[in-house]
Design a protein around this motif. Structure first.
Motif, PDB file in Angstrom:
ATOM      1  N   GLU A 258     -10.568   1.258   0.425  1.00  0.00           N
ATOM      2  CA  GLU A 258     -11.728   1.074  -0.452  1.00  0.00           C
ATOM      3  C   GLU A 258     -12.043   2.366  -1.202  1.00  0.00           C
ATOM      4  OE1 GLU A 258     -15.000  -0.266   1.961  1.00  0.00           O
ATOM      5  OE2 GLU A 258     -13.863  -1.999   2.697  1.00  0.00           O
ATOM      6  N   GLU A 259     -11.947   3.476  -0.503  1.00  0.00           N
ATOM      7  CA  GLU A 259     -12.249   4.765  -1.127  1.00  0.00           C
ATOM      8  C   GLU A 259     -11.242   5.087  -2.216  1.00  0.00           C
ATOM      9  OE1 GLU A 259     -14.731   7.623  -1.885  1.00  0.00           O
ATOM     10  OE2 GLU A 259     -15.120   6.259  -0.232  1.00  0.00           O
ATOM     11  N   LEU A 260      -9.973   4.827  -1.953  1.00  0.00           N
ATOM     12  CA  LEU A 260      -8.925   5.138  -2.928  1.00  0.00           C
ATOM     13  C   LEU A 260      -8.978   4.216  -4.144  1.00  0.00           C
ATOM     14  CD1 LEU A 260      -5.977   5.937  -0.502  1.00  0.00           C
ATOM     15  CD2 LEU A 260      -7.407   7.556  -1.783  1.00  0.00           C
ATOM     16  N   ASP A 261      -9.597   3.055  -3.995  1.00  0.00           N
ATOM     17  CA  ASP A 261      -9.735   2.117  -5.118  1.00  0.00           C
ATOM     18  C   ASP A 261     -10.856   2.519  -6.078  1.00  0.00           C
ATOM     19  OD1 ASP A 261      -7.627   0.532  -4.379  1.00  0.00           O
ATOM     20  OD2 ASP A 261      -8.866  -0.963  -3.352  1.00  0.00           O
ATOM     21  N   LYS A 262     -11.683   3.474  -5.677  1.00  0.00           N
ATOM     22  CA  LYS A 262     -12.791   3.912  -6.525  1.00  0.00           C
ATOM     23  C   LYS A 262     -12.259   4.754  -7.686  1.00  0.00           C
ATOM     24  CE  LYS A 262     -16.290   4.115  -2.905  1.00  0.00           C
ATOM     25  NZ  LYS A 262     -17.148   5.020  -2.138  1.00  0.00           N
ATOM     26  N   TYR A 263     -13.033   4.787  -8.757  1.00  0.00           N
ATOM     27  CA  TYR A 263     -12.677   5.598  -9.923  1.00  0.00           C
ATOM     28  C   TYR A 263     -12.581   7.074  -9.524  1.00  0.00           C
ATOM     29  CZ  TYR A 263     -12.902   7.790 -14.499  1.00  0.00           C
ATOM     30  OH  TYR A 263     -12.642   8.556 -15.599  1.00  0.00           O
ATOM     31  N   GLU A 264     -13.558   7.538  -8.763  1.00  0.00           N
ATOM     32  CA  GLU A 264     -13.541   8.906  -8.264  1.00  0.00           C
ATOM     33  C   GLU A 264     -13.721   8.883  -6.742  1.00  0.00           C
ATOM     34  OE1 GLU A 264     -15.853  11.978 -10.153  1.00  0.00           O
ATOM     35  OE2 GLU A 264     -15.836  10.870 -12.045  1.00  0.00           O
ATOM     36  N   PRO A 265     -12.616   8.883  -6.000  1.00  0.00           N
ATOM     37  CA  PRO A 265     -12.731   8.882  -4.536  1.00  0.00           C
ATOM     38  C   PRO A 265     -13.469  10.119  -4.022  1.00  0.00           C
ATOM     39  CG  PRO A 265     -10.469   8.446  -5.241  1.00  0.00           C
ATOM     40  CD  PRO A 265     -11.231   8.869  -6.457  1.00  0.00           C
ATOM     41  N   ASP A 266     -14.187   9.940  -2.938  1.00  0.00           N
ATOM     42  CA  ASP A 266     -14.932  11.030  -2.307  1.00  0.00           C
ATOM     43  C   ASP A 266     -13.980  11.799  -1.383  1.00  0.00           C
ATOM     44  OD1 ASP A 266     -16.544  12.645  -0.722  1.00  0.00           O
ATOM     45  OD2 ASP A 266     -18.051  11.093  -0.350  1.00  0.00           O
ATOM     46  N   LYS A 267     -13.645  13.010  -1.787  1.00  0.00           N
ATOM     47  CA  LYS A 267     -12.706  13.829  -1.020  1.00  0.00           C
ATOM     48  C   LYS A 267     -13.196  14.030   0.417  1.00  0.00           C
ATOM     49  CE  LYS A 267     -10.820  18.466  -0.635  1.00  0.00           C
ATOM     50  NZ  LYS A 267     -10.752  19.808  -1.215  1.00  0.00           N
ATOM     51  N   TYR A 268     -14.495  14.223   0.581  1.00  0.00           N
ATOM     52  CA  TYR A 268     -15.019  14.491   1.920  1.00  0.00           C
ATOM     53  C   TYR A 268     -14.949  13.254   2.805  1.00  0.00           C
ATOM     54  CZ  TYR A 268     -16.092  18.850  -0.200  1.00  0.00           C
ATOM     55  OH  TYR A 268     -15.957  20.050  -0.853  1.00  0.00           O
ATOM     56  N   ARG A 269     -15.109  12.082   2.224  1.00  0.00           N
ATOM     57  CA  ARG A 269     -14.927  10.851   2.992  1.00  0.00           C
ATOM     58  C   ARG A 269     -13.479  10.757   3.456  1.00  0.00           C
ATOM     59  NH1 ARG A 269     -17.475   6.182   1.806  1.00  0.00           N
ATOM     60  NH2 ARG A 269     -19.244   7.400   2.469  1.00  0.00           N
ATOM     61  N   ILE A 270     -12.556  11.089   2.575  1.00  0.00           N
ATOM     62  CA  ILE A 270     -11.129  11.051   2.931  1.00  0.00           C
ATOM     63  C   ILE A 270     -10.842  12.054   4.045  1.00  0.00           C
ATOM     64  CG2 ILE A 270      -8.791  11.483   2.062  1.00  0.00           C
ATOM     65  CD1 ILE A 270      -9.816  10.344  -0.663  1.00  0.00           C
ATOM     66  N   ILE A 271     -11.471  13.215   3.995  1.00  0.00           N
ATOM     67  CA  ILE A 271     -11.291  14.212   5.063  1.00  0.00           C
ATOM     68  C   ILE A 271     -11.800  13.657   6.394  1.00  0.00           C
ATOM     69  CG2 ILE A 271     -12.151  16.447   5.905  1.00  0.00           C
ATOM     70  CD1 ILE A 271     -11.921  17.433   2.962  1.00  0.00           C
ATOM     71  N   TYR A 272     -12.991  13.046   6.395  1.00  0.00           N
ATOM     72  CA  TYR A 272     -13.504  12.433   7.630  1.00  0.00           C
ATOM     73  C   TYR A 272     -12.515  11.399   8.160  1.00  0.00           C
ATOM     74  CZ  TYR A 272     -18.298  14.303   7.608  1.00  0.00           C
ATOM     75  OH  TYR A 272     -19.401  15.119   7.690  1.00  0.00           O
ATOM     76  N   ILE A 273     -11.966  10.611   7.268  1.00  0.00           N
ATOM     77  CA  ILE A 273     -11.034   9.556   7.664  1.00  0.00           C
ATOM     78  C   ILE A 273      -9.772  10.158   8.280  1.00  0.00           C
ATOM     79  CG2 ILE A 273      -9.493   7.766   6.752  1.00  0.00           C
ATOM     80  CD1 ILE A 273     -11.846   7.008   4.829  1.00  0.00           C
ATOM     81  N   ILE A 274      -9.186  11.140   7.601  1.00  0.00           N
ATOM     82  CA  ILE A 274      -7.958  11.758   8.124  1.00  0.00           C
ATOM     83  C   ILE A 274      -8.216  12.403   9.484  1.00  0.00           C
ATOM     84  CG2 ILE A 274      -6.228  13.577   7.756  1.00  0.00           C
ATOM     85  CD1 ILE A 274      -6.538  13.028   4.710  1.00  0.00           C
ATOM     86  N   GLU A 275      -9.328  13.121   9.610  1.00  0.00           N
ATOM     87  CA  GLU A 275      -9.644  13.773  10.883  1.00  0.00           C
ATOM     88  C   GLU A 275      -9.848  12.755  12.000  1.00  0.00           C
ATOM     89  OE1 GLU A 275     -12.968  16.262   9.786  1.00  0.00           O
ATOM     90  OE2 GLU A 275     -11.649  17.941   9.275  1.00  0.00           O
ATOM     91  N   SER A 276     -10.522  11.663  11.704  1.00  0.00           N
ATOM     92  CA  SER A 276     -10.757  10.634  12.727  1.00  0.00           C
ATOM     93  C   SER A 276      -9.455   9.965  13.139  1.00  0.00           C
ATOM     94  CB  SER A 276     -11.746   9.589  12.222  1.00  0.00           C
ATOM     95  OG  SER A 276     -13.037  10.147  12.184  1.00  0.00           O
ATOM     96  N   LEU A 277      -8.626   9.624  12.158  1.00  0.00           N
ATOM     97  CA  LEU A 277      -7.342   8.991  12.488  1.00  0.00           C
ATOM     98  C   LEU A 277      -6.448   9.939  13.279  1.00  0.00           C
ATOM     99  CD1 LEU A 277      -6.699   7.057   9.148  1.00  0.00           C
ATOM    100  CD2 LEU A 277      -7.332   6.077  11.374  1.00  0.00           C
TER     101      LEU A 277
END
Length: 160
Positions: free
Chosen positions: A83-102
């Motif tokens: 969902e984040e990557l489908d956005k016009y401007e993805p939130d880098k910090y959300r992606i960081i939270y996701i990578i760290e959690s995974l």
């Protein structure tokens, strides 16, 4: 704190996460649930992740799921990544939270979805992704060399 007291605290935090109108309190409830590291919260946090609209609360839920380290959360977190990557401007910090959690969850199913970040122009995302691969599949570089005719997504797709 005995089991009964912990159970009362757990139930209060779940109630607060789903029903409080104040996003600060919902975010704090998610954070506290992560600190409890109680697997009972996984499915409920995943449900909250699907319905929560506040971006800070979403980040705290993702972080909590990483602390709990339950593989049942992997696919829901990956959904949020898509969902984040489908956005016009993805939130880098959300992606960081996701990578760290995974990374903390250590579920190999995540590698297929993290793979594109290995080629990221953002050094921080690239480094976090390399760390995730090192943690989840320590031999990933050799696997990629061996399967050089395939994309990273093809190599790490589970259930080939």
């Amino acid at each position: 704190m005995n089991w009964h007291e912990k159970n009362i605290e757990f139930n209060n935090l779940i109630r607060q996460l789903f029903h409080d109108n104040d996003w600060h309190k919902r975010a704090e409830a998610a954070r506290q649930l992560g600190l409890l590291e109680d697997g009972r919260a996984t499915n409920l946090l995943c449900r909250a992740l699907r319905s929560e609209k506040d971006h800070i609360v979403v980040n705290k839920i993702i972080e909590a799921l990483g602390r709990i380290k339950d593989g049942r959360a992997t696919l829901r977190i990956v959904e949020r990544l898509k969902e984040e990557l489908d956005k016009y401007e993805p939130d880098k910090y959300r992606i960081i939270y996701i990578i760290e959690s995974l990374t903390k969850i250590r579920d190999k199913r995540a590698l297929e979805f993290l793979g594109p970040f290995l080629d990221s122009s953002d050094k921080e995302l690239k480094s976090l992704t390399q760390n995730a691969f090192d943690t989840i599949e320590p031999n990933w570089k050799e696997i990629i060399k061996r399967e050089r005719n395939k994309s990273i997504q093809e190599i790490f797709k589970i259930g080939k």
